[in-house]
Design an enzyme around this catalytic site. Structure first.
Site, PDB file in Angstrom:
ATOM      1  N   GLU A  65       0.779  -1.131  -0.121  1.00 11.00           N
ATOM      2  CA  GLU A  65      -0.211  -0.063  -0.142  1.00 11.00           C
ATOM      3  C   GLU A  65       0.756   1.326   0.139  1.00 11.00           C
ATOM      4  OE1 GLU A  65      -2.868  -0.283   3.223  1.00 11.00           O
ATOM      5  OE2 GLU A  65      -4.104  -2.052   2.342  1.00 11.00           O
ATOM      6  N   GLU A 123      -5.085  -8.820   0.273  1.00  8.14           N
ATOM      7  CA  GLU A 123      -5.899  -8.399   1.482  1.00  8.14           C
ATOM      8  C   GLU A 123      -7.432  -8.486   1.194  1.00  8.14           C
ATOM      9  OE1 GLU A 123      -4.626  -5.154   4.075  1.00  8.14           O
ATOM     10  OE2 GLU A 123      -2.599  -5.846   3.888  1.00  8.14           O
TER      11      GLU A 123
END
Length: 384
Positions: A194, A314
């Site tokens: 991220e 995720e």
């Protein structure tokens, strides 16, 4: 994870202390015994034969994954004590055995490294040893293990910081590559997690400059792995768009290195957002949500149709005392992913109650699963 868990960690700390006691996590072994064990561990997979395969063929062998969240990615404490600094107990082989037995054949290990590096970017040896020990829990179970860099505060995708970020990124991955060069194709490297403009208004959206810097990160990561020794030139590795975002704009902006058929794209997607991630959102889920179908349609058009495999690094849904709805959501999510050949990794941060993001499934202190209905639904869906 998207909303960083300071509050959740504080709320779970007291529980974590009692969990550590219940789990018998205190270790009375002598320093000599520990040092001997660490040395044995570092020599365990020094020259495993690798079955060279394309990323597409490797991903096809994956069913579903589980992430050891809020553990080796925790950034509190000191040294190896960081592992338990966010309230979770020390990781054991038994935990990962349970994950494997439940049907997960992918083990994602998020690791934060920045707080364990000195001014020369050298990783603390004890931390590297502990990471390797946990990697081996999965490898020795025949699982695919994804090893990444997680809550790193030292990189920020801005043009004026790119050179220094890349210098540290290369130094870090050079050390990881050196340590794990003998591992076979079951070990997968994931460059960054991220990467985004932390704390800024466009944090999760990004802009043209930040997306380009993220592409530079990916390029530097791939070049570093490929230039290292052992099995790494043939290892399957993962790159991510800005913020690991599932937005069409950010996915299309990712420049996947050309001429390398061992690259996987990592996307994070907690959908539908109001149900799955927003703690103040709805607890209702009745039928397949359009955001799920749109996600996989976009992934197919941007990557899969071009021969580039994708893993949802995720996903999951927070506990809102709505197990039945969560079961239905995970069935819809994984059945859609299966149609497109995209394996997904559930984010398990070890927490199931409180005001934070409660994604916990595995009862790490006592064994078993907090929500066996969800785990059964995951297993049944991927095996159907």
């Amino acid at each position: 994870m998207k909303i960083k868990r300071l509050l959740a960690a504080v709320l779970s700390l007291a529980m974590g202390v009692s969990m550590m006691t219940a789990c018998g996590s205190s270790d009375n072994s002598s320093k000599a015994e520990k040092d001997s064990s660490a040395t044995e561990n570092t020599q365990k997979h020094t020259n495993d034969p690798m079955t060279v395969t394309t990323a597409k063929d490797l991903v096809a062998q994956m069913k579903v994954g589980w992430s050891l969240g809020n553990t080796m990615d925790s950034t509190g404490g000191s040294g190896v004590d960081a592992e338990t600094s966010w309230g979770n107990v020390e990781t054991t082989k038994l935990m990962i055995d349970q994950v494997k037995d439940a049907g997960f054949n992918v083990f994602r290990l998020p690791v934060s490294w920045g707080t364990h590096m000195d001014e020369n970017y050298t990783v603390d040896e004890a931390w590297m040893n502990r990471v390797q020990e946990i990697v081996d829990y999965g490898i020795d179970n025949g699982m695919f293990v994804i090893l990444n860099t997680h809550h790193e505060e030292w990189y920020m995708p801005k043009k004026d910081r790119a050179d220094k970020d890349i210098e540290q990124l290369k130094a870090l991955w050079k050390q990881i590559c050196d340590r794990f060069q003998g591992y076979d194709e079951h070990l997968i490297f994931e460059g960054v997690n991220e990467p985004r403009l932390r704390g800024e208004g466009n944090e999760w959206i990004g802009d043209a400059e930040s997306r380009e810097v993220v592409n530079q990160y990916a390029k530097a990561f791939v070049e570093t792995v490929r230039a290292s020794g052992g099995n790494n030139p043939n290892r399957c590795i993962m790159v991510t768009p800005y913020a690991a975002s599932s937005s069409r704009q950010n996915m299309e902006a990712l420049e996947v290195p050309q001429g390398d058929d061992k690259i996987i794209v990592s996307i994070h997607a907690y959908l539908p957002y109001s149900f799955a991630l927003d703690t103040a959102g709805t607890d209702q889920y009745t039928s397949i949500d359009s955001s799920i179908t749109t996600l996989f349609t976009d992934i197919n058009e941007v990557f899969l149709s071009k021969g580039i495999p994708v893993i949802i690094g995720e996903f999951g849904s927070v506990n809102k005392a709505n197990t039945e709805a969560r079961v239905q959501c995970v069935k819809d999510y994984l059945s859609t992913a299966k149609q497109y050949g995209v394996p997904c990794c559930w984010w398990d941060n070890g927490t199931r109650i409180g005001n934070g993001e409660n994604f916990g499934l595995l009862n790490r202190s006592e064994g078993g699963w907090y929500f066996p209905e969800i785990v059964d639904a995951i297993k049944e869906t991927v095996n159907s």
